[in-house]
Design a protein around this motif. Structure first.
Motif, PDB file in Angstrom:
ATOM      1  N   UNK A 218     -13.139   6.260  -7.754  1.00 31.67           N
ATOM      2  CA  UNK A 218     -12.583   5.979  -9.075  1.00 31.67           C
ATOM      3  C   UNK A 218     -11.119   5.574  -8.976  1.00 31.67           C
ATOM      4  N   UNK A 219     -10.322   6.317  -8.194  1.00 33.82           N
ATOM      5  CA  UNK A 219      -8.906   5.997  -8.061  1.00 33.82           C
ATOM      6  C   UNK A 219      -8.686   4.652  -7.373  1.00 33.82           C
ATOM      7  N   UNK A 220      -9.659   4.232  -6.579  1.00 30.20           N
ATOM      8  CA  UNK A 220      -9.548   2.947  -5.904  1.00 30.20           C
ATOM      9  C   UNK A 220     -10.076   1.805  -6.766  1.00 30.20           C
ATOM     10  N   UNK A 221     -11.269   1.977  -7.312  1.00 28.87           N
ATOM     11  CA  UNK A 221     -11.954   0.864  -7.971  1.00 28.87           C
ATOM     12  C   UNK A 221     -11.676   0.758  -9.466  1.00 28.87           C
ATOM     13  N   UNK A 222     -11.163   1.821 -10.084  1.00 26.07           N
ATOM     14  CA  UNK A 222     -10.858   1.768 -11.507  1.00 26.07           C
ATOM     15  C   UNK A 222      -9.381   1.515 -11.790  1.00 26.07           C
TER      16      UNK A 222
ATOM     17  N   UNK B  42     -11.724  18.156   1.640  1.00 25.13           N
ATOM     18  CA  UNK B  42     -12.578  16.975   1.769  1.00 25.13           C
ATOM     19  C   UNK B  42     -11.772  15.722   2.137  1.00 25.13           C
ATOM     20  N   UNK B  43     -10.760  15.894   2.968  1.00 21.49           N
ATOM     21  CA  UNK B  43      -9.871  14.776   3.235  1.00 21.49           C
ATOM     22  C   UNK B  43     -10.526  13.700   4.096  1.00 21.49           C
ATOM     23  N   UNK B  44     -11.448  14.090   4.987  1.00 18.52           N
ATOM     24  CA  UNK B  44     -12.136  13.091   5.819  1.00 18.52           C
ATOM     25  C   UNK B  44     -12.938  12.137   4.945  1.00 18.52           C
ATOM     26  N   UNK B  45     -13.685  12.695   4.000  1.00 15.65           N
ATOM     27  CA  UNK B  45     -14.488  11.862   3.100  1.00 15.65           C
ATOM     28  C   UNK B  45     -13.594  10.962   2.251  1.00 15.65           C
ATOM     29  N   UNK B  46     -12.489  11.506   1.752  1.00 15.06           N
ATOM     30  CA  UNK B  46     -11.597  10.745   0.880  1.00 15.06           C
ATOM     31  C   UNK B  46     -10.913   9.610   1.635  1.00 15.06           C
ATOM     32  N   UNK B  47     -10.387   9.889   2.802  1.00 16.71           N
ATOM     33  CA  UNK B  47      -9.729   8.858   3.600  1.00 16.71           C
ATOM     34  C   UNK B  47     -10.724   7.758   3.979  1.00 16.71           C
ATOM     35  N   UNK B  48     -11.925   8.156   4.332  1.00 16.77           N
ATOM     36  CA  UNK B  48     -12.957   7.172   4.691  1.00 16.77           C
ATOM     37  C   UNK B  48     -13.274   6.252   3.524  1.00 16.77           C
ATOM     38  N   UNK B  49     -13.438   6.827   2.339  1.00 19.98           N
ATOM     39  CA  UNK B  49     -13.742   6.025   1.150  1.00 19.98           C
ATOM     40  C   UNK B  49     -12.595   5.061   0.840  1.00 19.98           C
ATOM     41  N   UNK B  50     -11.364   5.561   0.871  1.00 15.40           N
ATOM     42  CA  UNK B  50     -10.209   4.706   0.572  1.00 15.40           C
ATOM     43  C   UNK B  50     -10.101   3.554   1.564  1.00 15.40           C
ATOM     44  N   UNK B  51     -10.307   3.848   2.831  1.00 14.95           N
ATOM     45  CA  UNK B  51     -10.214   2.805   3.853  1.00 14.95           C
ATOM     46  C   UNK B  51     -11.314   1.767   3.672  1.00 14.95           C
ATOM     47  N   UNK B  52     -12.545   2.220   3.478  1.00 16.00           N
ATOM     48  CA  UNK B  52     -13.663   1.288   3.331  1.00 16.00           C
ATOM     49  C   UNK B  52     -13.509   0.424   2.081  1.00 16.00           C
ATOM     50  N   UNK B  53     -13.099   1.038   0.979  1.00 12.25           N
ATOM     51  CA  UNK B  53     -12.901   0.276  -0.261  1.00 12.25           C
ATOM     52  C   UNK B  53     -11.792  -0.752  -0.107  1.00 12.25           C
ATOM     53  N   UNK B  54     -10.692  -0.365   0.535  1.00  9.18           N
ATOM     54  CA  UNK B  54      -9.591  -1.309   0.710  1.00  9.18           C
ATOM     55  C   UNK B  54      -9.975  -2.448   1.654  1.00  9.18           C
ATOM     56  N   UNK B  55     -10.735  -2.138   2.693  1.00 11.66           N
ATOM     57  CA  UNK B  55     -11.211  -3.197   3.592  1.00 11.66           C
ATOM     58  C   UNK B  55     -12.080  -4.191   2.830  1.00 11.66           C
TER      59      UNK B  55
ATOM     60  N   UNK C 104       0.804  -1.226   0.000  1.00 13.28           N
ATOM     61  CA  UNK C 104       0.000   0.000   0.000  1.00 13.28           C
ATOM     62  C   UNK C 104       0.835   1.273   0.000  1.00 13.28           C
ATOM     63  N   UNK C 105       2.050   1.214   0.528  1.00 12.29           N
ATOM     64  CA  UNK C 105       2.849   2.436   0.672  1.00 12.29           C
ATOM     65  C   UNK C 105       3.444   2.901  -0.655  1.00 12.29           C
ATOM     66  N   UNK C 106       3.591   2.017  -1.620  1.00 14.03           N
ATOM     67  CA  UNK C 106       4.164   2.408  -2.911  1.00 14.03           C
ATOM     68  C   UNK C 106       3.390   3.582  -3.517  1.00 14.03           C
ATOM     69  N   UNK C 107       4.122   4.565  -4.025  1.00 16.49           N
ATOM     70  CA  UNK C 107       3.487   5.758  -4.583  1.00 16.49           C
ATOM     71  C   UNK C 107       2.828   5.416  -5.914  1.00 16.49           C
ATOM     72  N   UNK C 108       1.527   5.504  -5.934  1.00 16.50           N
ATOM     73  CA  UNK C 108       0.745   5.235  -7.135  1.00 16.50           C
ATOM     74  C   UNK C 108      -0.392   6.232  -7.240  1.00 16.50           C
ATOM     75  N   UNK C 109      -1.311   6.018  -8.162  1.00 12.17           N
ATOM     76  CA  UNK C 109      -2.404   6.976  -8.374  1.00 12.17           C
ATOM     77  C   UNK C 109      -3.252   7.232  -7.130  1.00 12.17           C
ATOM     78  N   UNK C 110      -3.605   6.177  -6.404  1.00 12.35           N
ATOM     79  CA  UNK C 110      -4.456   6.351  -5.232  1.00 12.35           C
ATOM     80  C   UNK C 110      -3.756   7.174  -4.153  1.00 12.35           C
ATOM     81  N   UNK C 111      -2.516   6.813  -3.828  1.00 13.09           N
ATOM     82  CA  UNK C 111      -1.773   7.550  -2.808  1.00 13.09           C
ATOM     83  C   UNK C 111      -1.484   8.984  -3.239  1.00 13.09           C
ATOM     84  N   UNK C 112      -1.197   9.174  -4.517  1.00  7.99           N
ATOM     85  CA  UNK C 112      -0.928  10.516  -5.027  1.00  7.99           C
ATOM     86  C   UNK C 112      -2.150  11.404  -4.890  1.00  7.99           C
TER      87      UNK C 112
END
Length: 204
Positions: A119-123, A38-51, A19-27
């Motif tokens: 999109x950055x997570x699921x696409x 909107x960082x709270x919403x973004x972090x929440x979405x990334x965490x939920x999608x990855x879980x 997960x730490x590798x710099x890629x589109x999602x982390x960027x």
């Protein structure tokens, strides 16, 4: 079922390496965190999608995806198109002085931020490769300790995206200058387009 620390530690370290590798999602998370948009919403979405994806991988979905070349091809072309489009958008933002005051292509609305994070997570096929296929493959080493391994992977995802999103705000003073946003937008564009090209050359 008792807690199994070796399995938990394996999940923790394997997920960290992937997960730490710099890629589109982390960027994307880093850029939004710097802008404090909107960082709270973004972090929440990334965490939920990855879980969700980690859970599917541990449950055995990775083996199914690996056996479906057409599904991989469709995901590759769709993900590459999305990343290339966002990359060109970042290059355009870097060249337009009028957009630098708002941080270029930063998502400022909650709806736009949530959709972009999804999109950055699921696409992005690499997300599936990391979470579903690779983490799922390693999970086959554990049987009774599978919940502990899953917990280790999930713990890393929560800590990584939470830390990346919220601590990126400390870089905000550096990006008070338009030139800094120009450089960041250019770097984002390079990462997005390079990832799209690598996707097509490797899996397309």
């Amino acid at each position: 079922m008792s807690f199994h620390f070796p399995a938990f530690f394996s999940g923790l370290t394997i997920a960290l390496g992937l997960l730490v590798a710099i890629g589109p999602q982390n960027t994307f998370v880093l850029k939004q965190g710097i802008a404090r948009a909107q960082i709270v919403a973004i972090v929440t979405v990334c965490i939920l999608c990855d879980i969700l994806l980690i859970t599917l991988g541990v449950a055995g979905l990775g083996a199914f995806i690996s056996s479906q070349p057409m599904l991989i091809r469709i995901a590759t072309w769709g993900g590459a198109a999305f990343l290339a489009l966002y990359g060109f958008r970042s290059f355009r933002s870097a060249m337009k002085a009028s957009s630098l005051q708002t941080g270029g292509s930063v998502q400022t609305t909650r709806r736009g931020a949530i959709l972009a994070a999804m999109a950055f997570t699921l696409l992005n096929p690499y997300v599936y490769l990391d979470t579903v296929v690779l983490m799922g493959a390693v999970s086959s080493r554990f049987s009774e300790a599978l919940p502990s391994y899953w917990l280790g992977c999930v713990t890393t995802a929560v800590c990584w995206f939470g830390g990346l999103g919220f601590f990126a705000g400390r870089l905000a003073p550096l990006f008070a200058r338009p030139f800094s946003w120009r450089v960041l937008d250019s770097m984002v564009g390079v990462i997005m387009c390079a990832t799209a090209w690598h996707l097509l050359s490797s899996f397309g």
